[in-house]
Write a protein that holds these residues in place. Structure first.
Motif, short mmCIF file in Angstrom:
data_model
loop_
_atom_site.label_atom_id
_atom_site.label_comp_id
_atom_site.label_asym_id
_atom_site.label_seq_id
_atom_site.Cartn_x
_atom_site.Cartn_y
_atom_site.Cartn_z
N GLN A 198 49.39 21.91 30.67
CA GLN A 198 50.63 22.64 30.83
C GLN A 198 50.33 24.14 30.79
OE1 GLN A 198 53.55 21.36 31.41
NE2 GLN A 198 54.91 23.13 31.18
N VAL A 199 50.70 24.83 31.83
CA VAL A 199 50.48 26.27 31.90
C VAL A 199 51.60 26.99 31.17
CG1 VAL A 199 50.34 28.25 33.44
CG2 VAL A 199 49.27 26.09 34.10
N TYR A 203 45.56 29.08 42.08
CA TYR A 203 46.97 29.32 41.81
C TYR A 203 47.48 30.56 42.55
CZ TYR A 203 47.48 25.99 37.94
OH TYR A 203 47.57 24.86 37.18
N ILE A 204 48.78 30.52 42.81
CA ILE A 204 49.53 31.69 43.23
C ILE A 204 50.37 32.14 42.04
CG2 ILE A 204 51.26 32.61 44.82
CD1 ILE A 204 48.73 31.73 46.24
N MET A 205 50.33 33.42 41.73
CA MET A 205 51.14 33.97 40.64
C MET A 205 52.21 34.86 41.26
SD MET A 205 49.54 32.66 38.10
CE MET A 205 50.33 33.51 36.75
N TYR A 234 63.11 39.87 34.63
CA TYR A 234 61.94 39.63 35.47
C TYR A 234 61.16 38.44 34.91
CZ TYR A 234 62.64 43.83 38.17
OH TYR A 234 63.16 44.78 39.03
N TYR A 235 60.82 37.52 35.80
CA TYR A 235 60.12 36.30 35.42
C TYR A 235 58.76 36.24 36.10
CZ TYR A 235 64.76 34.66 34.03
OH TYR A 235 65.99 34.51 33.43
N CYS A 236 57.80 35.78 35.35
CA CYS A 236 56.49 35.46 35.89
C CYS A 236 56.46 33.97 36.21
CB CYS A 236 55.43 35.80 34.85
SG CYS A 236 53.74 35.40 35.33
N ALA A 237 55.81 33.61 37.31
CA ALA A 237 55.77 32.21 37.72
C ALA A 237 54.40 31.88 38.30
CB ALA A 237 56.85 31.93 38.75
N ALA A 238 54.07 30.59 38.30
CA ALA A 238 52.79 30.15 38.84
C ALA A 238 52.96 28.85 39.61
CB ALA A 238 51.78 29.95 37.72
N THR A 241 59.43 26.53 44.72
CA THR A 241 58.09 25.98 44.88
C THR A 241 57.18 26.30 43.70
OG1 THR A 241 57.22 27.93 46.04
CG2 THR A 241 58.28 26.21 47.39
N TYR A 242 57.64 27.18 42.81
CA TYR A 242 56.81 27.55 41.66
C TYR A 242 57.04 26.57 40.52
CZ TYR A 242 55.38 31.82 43.98
OH TYR A 242 54.82 32.71 44.86
N GLU A 243 55.94 26.15 39.90
CA GLU A 243 55.99 25.06 38.93
C GLU A 243 56.16 25.53 37.49
OE1 GLU A 243 52.18 23.93 41.18
OE2 GLU A 243 52.67 22.16 39.95
N TYR A 244 55.62 26.69 37.18
CA TYR A 244 55.61 27.15 35.79
C TYR A 244 56.27 28.52 35.72
CZ TYR A 244 51.99 23.60 35.78
OH TYR A 244 51.32 22.43 35.95
N TRP A 245 57.04 28.72 34.63
CA TRP A 245 57.82 29.94 34.46
C TRP A 245 57.71 30.47 33.04
CZ3 TRP A 245 60.53 32.30 38.42
CH2 TRP A 245 60.63 31.57 39.60
#
Length: 124
Positions: free
Chosen positions: A1-2, A32-34, A94-98, A110-114
Motif C-alpha cells: 500500500q502506497v 509510477y506516475i505522480m 492540493y492533493y498528491c496522487a500516484a 485513474t490515480y490509485e493512491y492519494w
C-alpha cells in the motif's frame, strides 16, 4: 500500500511562491506516475501537474503552465510542486496522487493512491 503525505501549504498573498512536498512510502517508483491535483470549494477536483518517475517527463494544466513546476527527488522518494506567481484562483486543497503505469494522464479517477491534502490559500 502506497502512502502519500503532503506538506507545505499555507496562506500567502497574490504573487508569492510556495513549494509543496509529497513524501511517498513506496521505494520503487520507477513505474509510477505522480500527480498533483487541487479542489476548490464547490468545484470538481482538477489536474495540476504530473511527472513520470523514471525519466522525469512532465505534464501541466494550462492554467498553471509557466508558473508551477513539478519535480522529484529519487533519494528522498519525494515529489515537489513549486508554485510561483500565485493567484487567488489557485486557492484550493492540493492533493498528491500516484498511479502505476508510464502514461502521464490528467484524469483523477485513474490515480490509485492519494494523500490527505494540504490547504493553499492565496489572498488578493
Amino acid at each position: 500500500q502506497v502512502q502519500l503525505v503532503e506538506s507545505g501549504g499555507g496562506l500567502v498573498q497574490a504573487g508569492d511562491s510556495l513549494r509543496l512536498s509529497c513524501a511517498a512510502s513506496e521505494r520503487t517508483f520507477s513505474s509510477y506516475i505522480m500527480g498533483w491535483f487541487r479542489q476548490a470549494p464547490g468545484k470538481e477536483r482538477e489536474f495540476v501537474a504530473a511527472i513520470r518517475w523514471y525519466d522525469g517527463s512532465t505534464g501541466y494544466a494550462d492554467s498553471v503552465k509557466g508558473r508551477f513546476t513539478i519535480s522529484r527527488d529519487n533519494a528522498k522518494n519525494t515529489v515537489y510542486l513549486q508554485m510561483n506567481s500565485l493567484k487567488p484562483e489557485d486557492t484550493a486543497v492540493y492533493y498528491c496522487a500516484a498511479k502505476r503505469g508510464l502514461v502521464v494522464t490528467a484524469t483523477y479517477r485513474t490515480y490509485e493512491y492519494w494523500g490527505p491534502g494540504t490547504q493553499v490559500t492565496v489572498s488578493s
